[in-house]
Design a protein around this motif. Structure first.
Motif, PDB file in Angstrom:
ATOM      1  N   UNK A   1      -0.362   5.249   9.232  1.00  0.00           N
ATOM      2  CA  UNK A   1      -0.324   6.608   8.623  1.00  0.00           C
ATOM      3  C   UNK A   1       0.145   6.445   7.188  1.00  0.00           C
ATOM      4  N   UNK A   2       1.504   5.621   6.984  1.00  0.00           N
ATOM      5  CA  UNK A   2       1.978   5.778   5.723  1.00  0.00           C
ATOM      6  C   UNK A   2       1.111   4.891   4.838  1.00  0.00           C
ATOM      7  N   UNK A   3       0.664   3.743   5.228  1.00  0.00           N
ATOM      8  CA  UNK A   3      -0.406   2.932   4.519  1.00  0.00           C
ATOM      9  C   UNK A   3      -1.551   3.405   3.876  1.00  0.00           C
ATOM     10  N   UNK A   4      -2.228   4.495   4.728  1.00  0.00           N
ATOM     11  CA  UNK A   4      -3.533   4.887   4.448  1.00  0.00           C
ATOM     12  C   UNK A   4      -3.108   6.157   3.436  1.00  0.00           C
ATOM     13  N   UNK A   5      -2.067   6.771   3.579  1.00  0.00           N
ATOM     14  CA  UNK A   5      -1.465   7.892   2.539  1.00  0.00           C
ATOM     15  C   UNK A   5      -1.143   7.261   1.342  1.00  0.00           C
ATOM     16  N   UNK A   6      -0.573   6.159   1.180  1.00  0.00           N
ATOM     17  CA  UNK A   6      -0.238   5.480   0.341  1.00  0.00           C
ATOM     18  C   UNK A   6      -1.343   5.059  -0.729  1.00  0.00           C
ATOM     19  N   UNK A   7      -2.537   4.324  -0.090  1.00  0.00           N
ATOM     20  CA  UNK A   7      -3.711   3.985  -0.486  1.00  0.00           C
ATOM     21  C   UNK A   7      -4.496   5.283  -1.293  1.00  0.00           C
TER      22      UNK A   7
ATOM     23  N   UNK B   1       0.822  -1.188  -0.157  1.00  0.00           N
ATOM     24  CA  UNK B   1      -0.021  -0.096   0.016  1.00  0.00           C
ATOM     25  C   UNK B   1       0.779   1.558  -0.097  1.00  0.00           C
ATOM     26  N   UNK B   2       2.076   1.240   0.635  1.00  0.00           N
ATOM     27  CA  UNK B   2       2.944   2.277   0.831  1.00  0.00           C
ATOM     28  C   UNK B   2       3.617   2.492  -0.523  1.00  0.00           C
ATOM     29  N   UNK B   3       4.037   1.467  -1.116  1.00  0.00           N
ATOM     30  CA  UNK B   3       4.779   1.396  -2.400  1.00  0.00           C
ATOM     31  C   UNK B   3       4.034   1.630  -3.625  1.00  0.00           C
ATOM     32  N   UNK B   4       2.764   1.280  -3.520  1.00  0.00           N
ATOM     33  CA  UNK B   4       1.836   1.429  -4.983  1.00  0.00           C
ATOM     34  C   UNK B   4       1.966   2.659  -5.447  1.00  0.00           C
TER      35      UNK B   4
ATOM     36  N   UNK C   1      -2.978   8.301  -2.084  1.00  0.00           N
ATOM     37  CA  UNK C   1      -2.352   8.744  -3.282  1.00  0.00           C
ATOM     38  C   UNK C   1      -2.640   7.947  -4.603  1.00  0.00           C
ATOM     39  N   UNK C   2      -2.295   6.648  -4.464  1.00  0.00           N
ATOM     40  CA  UNK C   2      -2.729   5.604  -5.425  1.00  0.00           C
ATOM     41  C   UNK C   2      -3.993   5.797  -6.128  1.00  0.00           C
ATOM     42  N   UNK C   3      -4.980   5.775  -5.131  1.00  0.00           N
ATOM     43  CA  UNK C   3      -6.621   5.908  -5.756  1.00  0.00           C
ATOM     44  C   UNK C   3      -6.679   7.290  -6.417  1.00  0.00           C
ATOM     45  N   UNK C   4      -6.032   8.318  -6.039  1.00  0.00           N
ATOM     46  CA  UNK C   4      -6.006   9.838  -6.726  1.00  0.00           C
ATOM     47  C   UNK C   4      -5.431   9.800  -7.891  1.00  0.00           C
ATOM     48  N   UNK C   5      -4.263   8.883  -8.038  1.00  0.00           N
ATOM     49  CA  UNK C   5      -3.337   9.047  -9.305  1.00  0.00           C
ATOM     50  C   UNK C   5      -3.985   8.093 -10.434  1.00  0.00           C
ATOM     51  N   UNK C   6      -4.942   7.072 -10.126  1.00  0.00           N
ATOM     52  CA  UNK C   6      -5.134   6.040 -11.086  1.00  0.00           C
ATOM     53  C   UNK C   6      -6.333   6.857 -12.018  1.00  0.00           C
ATOM     54  N   UNK C   7      -6.048   6.771 -13.361  1.00  0.00           N
ATOM     55  CA  UNK C   7      -6.700   7.556 -14.138  1.00  0.00           C
ATOM     56  C   UNK C   7      -8.291   6.683 -14.091  1.00  0.00           C
TER      57      UNK C   7
END
Length: 85
Positions: free
Chosen positions: A65-71, A16-19, A73-79
């Motif tokens: 906190x980092x896992x939630x932030x990663x998810x 989730x952090x690295x996605x 950010x990933x959801x926001x960047x996926x078109x």
């Protein structure tokens, strides 16, 4: 049995952090970008925990906190992810 659960939880959390960072890789050269997410996330977690620990944030707060932030950010960047929701 608990060892398997811990390893699975760490792999999912690191993924989730690295996605978001694995999605930055070019898709034509990296066909399975999602497979690179856990190692990238584990490295980011190690660096982030060290930096945040020095500034007074507890490690048990840093991990979720980092896992939630990663998810997020990933959801926001996926078109198309925002229009599907």
């Amino acid at each position: 049995m608990h060892d398997i659960l811990v390893v699975g939880l760490v792999a999912l959390t690191s993924g989730a952090i690295g996605l978001p960072f694995s999605l930055l890789l070019p898709s034509d050269q990296f066909a399975v970008r999602w497979a690179l997410a856990p190692p990238l996330g584990f490295g980011l977690l190690a660096a982030g925990t060290a930096v945040l620990y020095l500034s007074g944030v507890a490690p048990w707060v840093t991990l979720p906190a980092m896992a939630i932030a990663g998810l997020v950010i990933a959801a926001a960047t996926v078109p198309g992810a925002a229009s599907a929701a």
